[in-house]
Enzyme design. Structure first.
Site, PDB file in Angstrom:
ATOM      1  CB  THR A  27      -0.913   0.046   1.239  1.00  0.00           C
ATOM      2  OG1 THR A  27      -0.093   0.093   2.416  1.00  0.00           O
ATOM      3  CG2 THR A  27      -1.822  -1.161   1.312  1.00  0.00           C
ATOM      4  CB  VAL A  86       9.105  -0.367   8.115  1.00  0.00           C
ATOM      5  CG1 VAL A  86       9.218   1.158   8.055  1.00  0.00           C
ATOM      6  CG2 VAL A  86       8.620  -0.809   9.492  1.00  0.00           C
ATOM      7  CE  LYS A  87       5.741   0.795  -0.850  1.00  0.00           C
ATOM      8  NZ  LYS A  87       4.387   0.723  -1.461  1.00  0.00           N
ATOM      9  CG  LEU A  88      11.990   2.568   5.380  1.00  0.00           C
ATOM     10  CD1 LEU A  88      13.277   1.858   5.780  1.00  0.00           C
ATOM     11  CD2 LEU A  88      11.627   3.648   6.382  1.00  0.00           C
TER      12      LEU A  88
END
Length: 229
Positions: A27, A86-88
């Protein structure tokens, strides 16, 4: 190859999960906004709802662009559920945050990757996933699939464990091409996955089988009543 669905729509996630082939969800803030999900608490609750539907990894993106902010947000997101990744963003502080989380055993997905060099940095920082955006490269007349090939070659050279997550997948042929090249994961809309089901010969073949079955099993019309003696 793992199949992720790129959406925040719970109905589409349930539909993909029902197929029995879904491995995870990605997402981003744009997808959340598209579903009318706003506010930090609502977004966190939505991530938890997604995790209750799927069995695999769910990428949850930070909004901060500074190291301290990404660490704070990332730790809060990771605490929501064991499936959260965790999207970075692929920026200097994003790479620093990736190293921070990888050292702590927290899964990461480095996103907005558009070059092999960026993918190399993400792998060096210990990213669980790297997300090259092939569709957006295609949009500017650049071969997005070639980027997947370059990253695959580099990762295989040095035995990096980071998985190549082909993102911005737009259509079914993107899925097939990514599988040929060796992407570890694809993420795209439900329609791109469902497109793999379709072939005109399958439809016509099934139609003929059913017609033949019906013809072979038709019962004769009831005979007229016999004439009495």
């Amino acid at each position: 190859m793992k199949f992720f669905i790129d959406t925040a729509n719970l109905d589409q996630i349930r539909e993909a999960q029902a197929l029995g082939i879904l491995d995870g969800v990605t997402t981003n803030p744009s997808l959340m906004a598209k579903e009318g999900i706003t506010g930090a608490d609502n977004i966190k609750n939505h991530y938890k709802a997604i995790c209750e539907i799927v069995d695999g990894d769910v990428s949850a993106e930070v909004i901060a662009t500074d190291f301290e902010g990404m660490v704070k947000e990332g730790e809060e997101l990771a605490a929501l559920h064991s499936q959260i990744v965790v999207k970075l963003p692929m920026i200097a502080d994003g790479v620093k945050a990736c190293k921070y989380f990888s050292d702590k055993g927290i899964k990461t997905n480095v996103t907005l990757v558009f070059s092999a060099g960026q993918a190399l940095l993400a792998a060096k920082a210990g990213a669980t996933y790297v997300s090259p955006f092939i569709g957006r490269l295609d949009d500017i007349s650049t071969d997005g699939l070639n980027l997947i090939s370059e990253i695959r070659h580099i990762y295989d050279n040095y035995m990096f464990e980071t998985e190549i997550l082909a993102a911005s997948v737009r259509h079914t042929m993107h899925v097939i091409d990514c599988a040929k090249i060796g992407a570890d994961v694809m993420t795209g809309p439900l329609k791109a996955i469902e497109g793999l089901l379709k072939h005109p010969l399958t439809d016509s073949g099934l139609e003929k089988f059913l017609a033949d079955y019906k013809k072979a099993n038709e019962t004769d019309s009831p005979e007229a009543p016999g004439v009495g003696f």
